[in-house]
Design a protein around this motif. Structure first.
Motif, mmCIF file in Angstrom:
data_model
loop_
_atom_site.group_PDB
_atom_site.id
_atom_site.type_symbol
_atom_site.label_atom_id
_atom_site.label_comp_id
_atom_site.label_asym_id
_atom_site.label_seq_id
_atom_site.Cartn_x
_atom_site.Cartn_y
_atom_site.Cartn_z
ATOM 1 N N THR A 1 0.732 -1.075 -0.131
ATOM 2 C CA THR A 1 -0.086 0.053 0.148
ATOM 3 C C THR A 1 0.778 1.270 -0.109
ATOM 4 N N PRO A 2 1.847 1.279 0.723
ATOM 5 C CA PRO A 2 2.507 2.473 0.711
ATOM 6 C C PRO A 2 2.922 2.978 -0.606
ATOM 7 N N GLU A 3 3.678 2.074 -1.541
ATOM 8 C CA GLU A 3 3.949 2.464 -2.974
ATOM 9 C C GLU A 3 2.680 2.743 -3.735
ATOM 10 N N HIS A 4 1.512 2.017 -3.452
ATOM 11 C CA HIS A 4 0.470 2.422 -4.184
ATOM 12 C C HIS A 4 -0.013 3.936 -3.903
ATOM 13 N N ILE A 5 0.035 4.244 -2.436
ATOM 14 C CA ILE A 5 -0.240 5.549 -2.204
ATOM 15 C C ILE A 5 0.686 6.656 -2.916
ATOM 16 N N ARG A 6 2.016 6.366 -3.230
ATOM 17 C CA ARG A 6 3.156 7.099 -3.813
ATOM 18 C C ARG A 6 2.575 7.338 -5.317
ATOM 19 N N ILE A 7 2.036 6.168 -5.796
ATOM 20 C CA ILE A 7 1.685 6.251 -7.281
ATOM 21 C C ILE A 7 0.392 7.054 -7.514
ATOM 22 N N ALA A 8 -0.397 6.910 -6.375
ATOM 23 C CA ALA A 8 -1.977 7.890 -6.519
ATOM 24 C C ALA A 8 -1.445 9.325 -6.357
ATOM 25 N N GLU A 9 -0.484 9.640 -5.595
ATOM 26 C CA GLU A 9 -0.205 10.943 -5.610
ATOM 27 C C GLU A 9 0.456 11.438 -6.999
ATOM 28 N N GLU A 10 1.381 10.745 -7.516
ATOM 29 C CA GLU A 10 1.617 11.142 -8.977
ATOM 30 C C GLU A 10 0.447 11.130 -9.932
ATOM 31 N N LEU A 11 -0.651 10.627 -9.621
ATOM 32 C CA LEU A 11 -1.767 10.326 -10.584
ATOM 33 C C LEU A 11 -2.462 11.609 -10.368
ATOM 34 N N GLY A 12 -2.452 12.254 -9.330
ATOM 35 C CA GLY A 12 -3.380 13.324 -9.012
ATOM 36 C C GLY A 12 -4.695 13.099 -7.920
ATOM 37 N N TYR A 13 -4.586 11.861 -7.393
ATOM 38 C CA TYR A 13 -5.497 11.659 -6.424
ATOM 39 C C TYR A 13 -5.339 12.755 -5.179
ATOM 40 N N VAL A 14 -6.324 13.142 -4.427
ATOM 41 C CA VAL A 14 -6.364 14.073 -3.386
ATOM 42 C C VAL A 14 -6.010 13.303 -2.245
ATOM 43 N N SER A 15 -6.430 12.148 -1.877
ATOM 44 C CA SER A 15 -6.355 11.498 -0.842
ATOM 45 C C SER A 15 -6.332 9.916 -0.934
ATOM 46 N N ALA A 16 -5.619 9.321 -0.039
ATOM 47 C CA ALA A 16 -5.735 7.980 0.088
ATOM 48 C C ALA A 16 -5.719 7.389 1.407
#
Length: 325
Positions: free
Chosen positions: A15-30
């Protein structure tokens, strides 16, 4: 589209890596799902994610009063806030499925309301009275924790009692699309949690690859039985009949085993293209966008996407593109 895109993740070591990817993609929160029987610890994974990210909001959804003492959660939230200032949110709920997997029942709404009130007071550095005793957080500067801590506290609500509690004590609400086209009965920030997959050109709902990647989340529509979007379908009635054939004390765990993260053998027997089509927000990019527009019209200010299957980065990226990021 004014609605924001966030993600809720079935917490794993990845999950930590998935959250990093989500931030790069522009998700506002995880936000990390919290269910001790089947997920990795969300606070640990969020602490690791805080080191890999700088902007994305971080949260736990949902904290259940029966699992951990309110001072314990307050300390965890205060610690995470030191690691990720201004980015932390906590959602509190009754915890139906997470409690079921541990052989128990969800918390009462009265206890959820009291928990939110006490959590907010402890984070503010105030003293509370619980079980006839007074207590407060006693962190000194040597601990690295600085009080007061001001973070949003949301409530997970899906019915009148939950929305009533949210309206009284919460900064926001996280819910699901069970309200259909009706307006969400909450005045304020509303996160709507749902799942699905974006089809590739030429794919259909019943393609094996589609069933594999959306199956763990699509199965939730089966678990909802006659109260969910598949009510009356051959898949729902078959699944429900198999569950009802079990001894009563085994039904809840059998229903919710693997909740949003893996498929059981029973799930696989009833997972079809119809379940994906009718029980998730899946389709070609234009179809997904149309579904999102309808949810925004129903009152969602934030769409909390729950990806599933073996390739979470693929799901996060495909959904972000369909959303329009």
């Amino acid at each position: 589209m004014a609605m924001e895109l966030a993600c809720t993740l079935s917490t794993s070591i990845a999950t930590p890596e998935h959250i990093r990817i989500a931030e790069e993609l522009g998700y506002v929160s995880a936000w990390c799902h919290y269910s001790p029987a089947i997920y990795a610890d969300p606070w640990m994974m969020l602490a690791l994610a805080s080191e890999r990210t700088s902007r994305i909001g971080l949260g736990v959804a949902v904290v259940v009063p029966r699992f951990r003492h309110v001072a314990d959660i307050a300390s965890s939230a205060a610690t995470l806030t030191q690691l990720a200032p201004g980015r932390v949110t906590v959602a509190v709920g009754a915890g139906f499925s997470s409690a079921a997997l541990l052989g128990g029942r969800g918390a009462t709404w009265a206890s959820v309301e009291a928990y939110v009130t006490n959590l907010r007071a402890l984070l503010a550095g105030e003293q509370i009275e619980l079980d006839g005793r007074k207590m407060s957080l006693l962190h000194s500067k040597e601990s690295g924790i600085s009080l007061p801590v001001d973070i949003p506290i949301w409530v997970a609500a899906h019915g009148p009692k939950g929305f009533g509690v949210a309206s009284r004590v919460a900064d926001g609400v996280i819910t699901n699309p069970t309200h259909g086209n009706e307006k969400v009965p909450f005045q304020g920030t509303c996160g709507l949690s749902y799942y699905g997959t974006v089809l590739e050109p030429g794919e259909t709902y019943d393609d094996p690859a589609v069933l594999e990647r959306v199956g763990p989340t699509a199965a939730l529509a089966l678990h909802m039985g006659p109260y969910g979007p598949l009510a009356g379908s051959a898949e729902e009635t078959g699944f429900t009949a198999r569950i009802n054939a079990l001894p009563e004390e085994e039904r809840l765990v059998a229903t919710h085993r693997g909740h949003l993260i893996s498929l059981t053998e029973l799930d696989r027997q009833f997972l079809t293209g119809n379940v994906v089509r009718d029980g998730t927000l899946s389709g070609k990019p234009a179809e997904v966008r149309a579904g999102l527009d309808a949810l925004e019209e129903a009152g969602a200010s934030r769409f909390c996407y729950t990806p599933g299957g073996p390739d979470i980065p693929r799901e996060l990226e495909a959904f972000a593109k369909a959303f329009g990021l």
